[in-house]
Design a protein around this motif. Structure first.
Motif, short mmCIF file in Angstrom:
data_model
loop_
_atom_site.label_atom_id
_atom_site.label_comp_id
_atom_site.label_asym_id
_atom_site.label_seq_id
_atom_site.Cartn_x
_atom_site.Cartn_y
_atom_site.Cartn_z
N UNK A 120 -2.87 -9.23 2.50
CA UNK A 120 -3.24 -7.87 2.10
C UNK A 120 -2.03 -6.94 2.14
N UNK A 121 -1.22 -7.09 3.18
CA UNK A 121 0.00 -6.27 3.26
C UNK A 121 0.98 -6.63 2.16
N UNK A 148 6.95 -8.00 9.67
CA UNK A 148 5.55 -7.86 10.10
C UNK A 148 4.70 -8.98 9.51
N UNK A 149 4.87 -9.22 8.22
CA UNK A 149 4.08 -10.26 7.54
C UNK A 149 4.43 -11.63 8.07
N UNK A 150 5.68 -11.87 8.37
CA UNK A 150 6.09 -13.17 8.90
C UNK A 150 5.38 -13.48 10.21
N UNK A 151 5.31 -12.50 11.09
CA UNK A 151 4.63 -12.72 12.36
C UNK A 151 3.12 -12.77 12.21
N UNK A 152 2.58 -11.90 11.36
CA UNK A 152 1.14 -11.81 11.17
C UNK A 152 0.57 -13.06 10.51
N UNK A 153 1.34 -13.66 9.63
CA UNK A 153 0.87 -14.83 8.88
C UNK A 153 0.53 -16.00 9.79
N UNK A 168 -6.52 -16.84 -6.32
CA UNK A 168 -7.30 -15.61 -6.19
C UNK A 168 -6.46 -14.33 -6.14
N UNK A 169 -5.15 -14.46 -6.09
CA UNK A 169 -4.29 -13.28 -6.04
C UNK A 169 -4.41 -12.51 -7.35
N UNK A 170 -4.70 -11.22 -7.27
CA UNK A 170 -4.97 -10.43 -8.47
C UNK A 170 -3.70 -10.06 -9.23
N UNK A 171 -2.63 -9.77 -8.52
CA UNK A 171 -1.39 -9.42 -9.18
C UNK A 171 -0.88 -10.66 -9.93
N UNK A 172 -0.78 -10.56 -11.25
CA UNK A 172 -0.47 -11.73 -12.08
C UNK A 172 0.88 -12.34 -11.74
N UNK A 180 9.64 -7.49 -5.97
CA UNK A 180 10.95 -7.32 -5.34
C UNK A 180 11.33 -8.59 -4.61
N UNK A 181 12.58 -8.64 -4.17
CA UNK A 181 13.02 -9.76 -3.34
C UNK A 181 12.25 -9.78 -2.03
N UNK A 182 11.98 -8.59 -1.50
CA UNK A 182 11.24 -8.51 -0.24
C UNK A 182 9.84 -9.10 -0.38
N UNK A 183 9.19 -8.84 -1.51
CA UNK A 183 7.86 -9.42 -1.69
C UNK A 183 7.95 -10.94 -1.80
#
Length: 424
Positions: free
Chosen positions: A207-208, A193-198, A243-247, A215-218
């Protein structure tokens, strides 16, 4: 009524082939879909095609030809598929395949895909496989996904289908991905989904991605977004990554973005990392300095000399000396000696690995500078055993005057006897 889903020849063939090669590093080591899984092929945005494409004389002629010859029958479609795949000329085959998938009826896809897979997925036919899945996804994504879940052992097919579906109906594709995933682990369906949406909405894709745990998926999702963020310009890419909040995710984004930016602007990238600070900058600066040194060694060294002491400078030295060791181990050794105060164990490990092929004696001399005793012993064993296997005489001469830890010396003496007896 046959649905309209023409594919653009140049975009599909070039993008599929290039992305397949780029994605091979992520292939699993087992499973029937090993070749399939090794491809990471970005799909087109739905904007890349229009109904007017189907009006081309070639497509209309092909459509009529197939209908007139009874290609509506799945066996006939399979036979036509096999005929096309035997075409030697790659451009002729690509055009014929494009015409073929544009004339398949919805109820033909499953048998055609199944037969295509049965014939064997190879490096050479992955472009055709991707186009076939893309066309099926435009016709009936739910049927295509049901087939992929039941019959494929890798994520490639479902990611291709989801990446296509999300360009025409993002909410439905996202809903399907969430509804079909159970458990607390990362949702693997979101990668497609992210690959196409990007491609057309990197903000929504980001956001997704942020909803996914480490994970490897992330990591795969991050890799799918970055090219599209970079296409918006250097400043936009830097701002997005910072700007990404997750360190942990931010560190990964900064590192990947910096590697790409350094190819065109190593100085600006190095300065950005210095101003960013944090673990991401420290982890990325060595790669950036190595890239810079390949392009302009003098400028990279001058920038390093201007850096303040600290971990960032130490990591920059690792990148510089690693590149220099590949080009000229003796020069790299002199450079390290002049900046010994900035070197750490990682610096010396990289120097040893990079210089060992050309100058094993010089490389071996620097293993003693690794302060971690366990790492030092492992490095001695791995490098010196390889040296003995390739050049027993040269290794023996070096060992005769070397001051090694007792455990290492005893181990290597034993290995030397074994190798010597074997070569008699």
């Amino acid at each position: 009524m046959k649905p309209s889903f023409p594919l653009t020849l140049a975009a599909s063939v070039i993008a599929c082939g290039g992305a397949f090669i780029a994605g091979r590093a992520s292939a699993p080591k087992d499973g029937s879909d090993i070749k399939e899984a090794s491809a990471s092929i970005p799909e087109r945005s739905s904007r890349a095609s229009s109904g007017s494409d189907l009006a081309s004389s070639r497509s209309v002629k092909s459509l009529r030809s197939h209908e007139d010859t009874g290609l509506g029958e799945s066996p006939a479609a399979v036979a036509e598929m096999k005929r096309i795949m035997e075409t030697v000329d790659p451009l002729a085959r690509a055009q014929a395949w494009l015409d073929f998938v544009n004339t398949l009826d919805p109820d033909q896809f499953e048998s055609v895909v199944a037969d295509f897979r049965d014939s064997g997925l190879t490096r050479e036919n992955m472009s055709e496989y991707s186009m076939l899945l893309t066309a099926w996804a435009k016709t009936d994504p739910l049927q295509a996904l049901d087939y992929a879940k039941a019959n494929t052992g890798s994520p490639f097919a479902r990611n291709t289908i989801l990446a296509t579906w999300v360009t025409s109906d993002p909410e439905a594709a996202i809903a399907w991905a969430n509804e079909n995933h159970d458990g607390d682990r990362a949702n693997p369906y979101l990668v497609g989904v992210i690959r196409g949406l990007a491609q057309y909405d990197p903000t929504r894709a980001s956001e997704l991605m942020l909803t996914m745990p480490y994970s490897r998926e992330r990591g795969d999702a991050l890799g799918a977004i970055i090219p599209h963020v970079l296409s918006q310009g250097d400043d936009a890419a830097k701002n997005w990554a910072s700007s990404i909040e997750d360190e942990r995710l931010r560190d990964g984004a900064i590192q990947r973005v910096s590697e790409q930016l350094a190819k065109d602007d190593p100085r600006g990238t190095a300065e950005w990392l210095a101003s960013s600070g944090g673990d991401a900058a420290k982890g990325a600066i060595d790669e950036v300095m190595g890239i810079w040194a390949r392009e302009d060694s003098s400028a990279a060294i001058a920038h390093f000399e201007s850096m303040a002491s600290g971990e960032l400078r130490t990591n920059a030295l690792r990148g510089l000396s690693s590149h220099m060791a590949s080009e000229n181990p003796r020069e790299a050794a002199s450079f390290l000696d002049a900046h010994a105060a900035d070197a750490d164990d990682g610096t010396y490990r990289q120097f040893v690995w990079r210089s060992f092929r050309e100058e094993p004696a010089i490389a071996a001399d620097y293993i003693s500078r690794i302060e971690n005793e366990r790492e030092q012993e492992q490095m001695y064993r791995r490098t010196l055993e390889g040296w003995m296997r390739n050049d027993l005489e040269g290794a023996s001469q070096w060992l005769s005057s070397a001051q090694l830890p007792d455990s290492v010396a005893k181990h290597l003496e034993s290995r030397m006897r074994e190798i010597g007896e074997r070569d008699r």
